[in-house]
Design a protein around this motif. Sequence first.
Motif, PDB file in Angstrom:
ATOM      1  N   VAL A 116      49.401 -66.848 -17.480  1.00 32.62           N
ATOM      2  CA  VAL A 116      50.572 -66.022 -17.169  1.00 32.62           C
ATOM      3  C   VAL A 116      51.178 -67.075 -15.828  1.00 32.62           C
ATOM      4  O   VAL A 116      50.495 -67.464 -15.253  1.00 32.62           O
ATOM      5  CB  VAL A 116      50.003 -64.764 -16.713  1.00 32.62           C
ATOM      6  CG1 VAL A 116      49.254 -64.648 -15.495  1.00 32.62           C
ATOM      7  CG2 VAL A 116      51.269 -63.810 -16.526  1.00 32.62           C
ATOM      8  N   GLU A 117      52.502 -66.786 -15.954  1.00 33.40           N
ATOM      9  CA  GLU A 117      53.035 -67.414 -14.806  1.00 33.40           C
ATOM     10  C   GLU A 117      54.264 -66.366 -14.254  1.00 33.40           C
ATOM     11  O   GLU A 117      54.572 -66.794 -13.035  1.00 33.40           O
ATOM     12  CB  GLU A 117      53.909 -68.740 -15.183  1.00 33.40           C
ATOM     13  CG  GLU A 117      52.862 -69.751 -15.494  1.00 33.40           C
ATOM     14  CD  GLU A 117      53.192 -71.135 -15.572  1.00 33.40           C
ATOM     15  OE1 GLU A 117      54.315 -71.641 -14.676  1.00 33.40           O
ATOM     16  OE2 GLU A 117      52.885 -71.774 -16.415  1.00 33.40           O
ATOM     17  N   ALA A 118      54.783 -65.752 -14.775  1.00 36.37           N
ATOM     18  CA  ALA A 118      55.840 -64.627 -14.670  1.00 36.37           C
ATOM     19  C   ALA A 118      55.277 -63.597 -13.723  1.00 36.37           C
ATOM     20  O   ALA A 118      54.086 -62.912 -13.722  1.00 36.37           O
ATOM     21  CB  ALA A 118      56.584 -63.984 -15.712  1.00 36.37           C
ATOM     22  N   GLU A 119      55.888 -63.353 -12.370  1.00 34.52           N
ATOM     23  CA  GLU A 119      55.439 -62.211 -11.575  1.00 34.52           C
ATOM     24  C   GLU A 119      55.370 -60.892 -12.076  1.00 34.52           C
ATOM     25  O   GLU A 119      54.178 -60.349 -11.857  1.00 34.52           O
ATOM     26  CB  GLU A 119      56.249 -62.297 -10.265  1.00 34.52           C
ATOM     27  CG  GLU A 119      56.440 -63.510  -9.443  1.00 34.52           C
ATOM     28  CD  GLU A 119      57.378 -63.529  -8.358  1.00 34.52           C
ATOM     29  OE1 GLU A 119      57.771 -62.541  -7.845  1.00 34.52           O
ATOM     30  OE2 GLU A 119      57.981 -64.784  -7.896  1.00 34.52           O
ATOM     31  N   ASP A 120      56.236 -60.507 -12.747  1.00 42.68           N
ATOM     32  CA  ASP A 120      56.064 -59.216 -13.148  1.00 42.68           C
ATOM     33  C   ASP A 120      55.029 -58.976 -14.347  1.00 42.68           C
ATOM     34  O   ASP A 120      54.222 -57.914 -14.314  1.00 42.68           O
ATOM     35  CB  ASP A 120      57.508 -58.658 -13.923  1.00 42.68           C
ATOM     36  CG  ASP A 120      58.103 -59.681 -15.253  1.00 42.68           C
ATOM     37  OD1 ASP A 120      57.691 -60.729 -14.944  1.00 42.68           O
ATOM     38  OD2 ASP A 120      58.775 -59.205 -15.775  1.00 42.68           O
ATOM     39  N   GLU A 121      54.817 -60.166 -15.212  1.00 38.64           N
ATOM     40  CA  GLU A 121      53.570 -59.994 -16.033  1.00 38.64           C
ATOM     41  C   GLU A 121      52.275 -60.104 -15.621  1.00 38.64           C
ATOM     42  O   GLU A 121      51.495 -59.406 -15.750  1.00 38.64           O
ATOM     43  CB  GLU A 121      53.827 -61.106 -17.027  1.00 38.64           C
ATOM     44  CG  GLU A 121      53.061 -61.193 -18.103  1.00 38.64           C
ATOM     45  CD  GLU A 121      53.296 -62.499 -19.133  1.00 38.64           C
ATOM     46  OE1 GLU A 121      52.394 -62.444 -19.920  1.00 38.64           O
ATOM     47  OE2 GLU A 121      54.173 -63.102 -19.102  1.00 38.64           O
ATOM     48  N   ALA A 122      52.265 -60.969 -14.314  1.00 38.46           N
ATOM     49  CA  ALA A 122      51.070 -60.968 -13.571  1.00 38.46           C
ATOM     50  C   ALA A 122      50.710 -59.806 -13.236  1.00 38.46           C
ATOM     51  O   ALA A 122      49.477 -59.243 -12.967  1.00 38.46           O
ATOM     52  CB  ALA A 122      51.292 -62.187 -12.769  1.00 38.46           C
ATOM     53  N   GLY A 123      51.458 -59.005 -12.456  1.00 36.30           N
ATOM     54  CA  GLY A 123      51.225 -57.806 -11.622  1.00 36.30           C
ATOM     55  C   GLY A 123      50.750 -56.863 -12.985  1.00 36.30           C
ATOM     56  O   GLY A 123      49.852 -56.198 -12.482  1.00 36.30           O
TER      57      GLY A 123
END
Length: 106
Positions: free
Chosen positions: A26-33
Amino acid sequence: MDKIAVMGDYGSIYGFAALGLSTFPVEAEDEAGRLLGSLAQNGYGIIYITEELAARIPEKIAKYSNEIAPAIIRIPGVRGNTGEGIQAVRKSVEQAVGSDILFNKS
């Protein structure tokens, strides 16, 4: 035994699968959260996260800082070590012991 997860960019984490750990590229902030919250709710007791990714979601990680589980441990990625991982360990030790045992007086 709790499950162990590794989060971060694919290049940094794919090798952990060979050790039997669950990897989550995962790299996207929203997806990571969202992923961090999901892993915490689904029995992952240890979550390794690349320092670079952790630096982009500090508020999500802070939510678990006073919890027993999951333990969120920052690891260097393929792009290098930022020093965030060792700083987090130092802070945890300082909270547990009451002083910075790694402080060098010389």
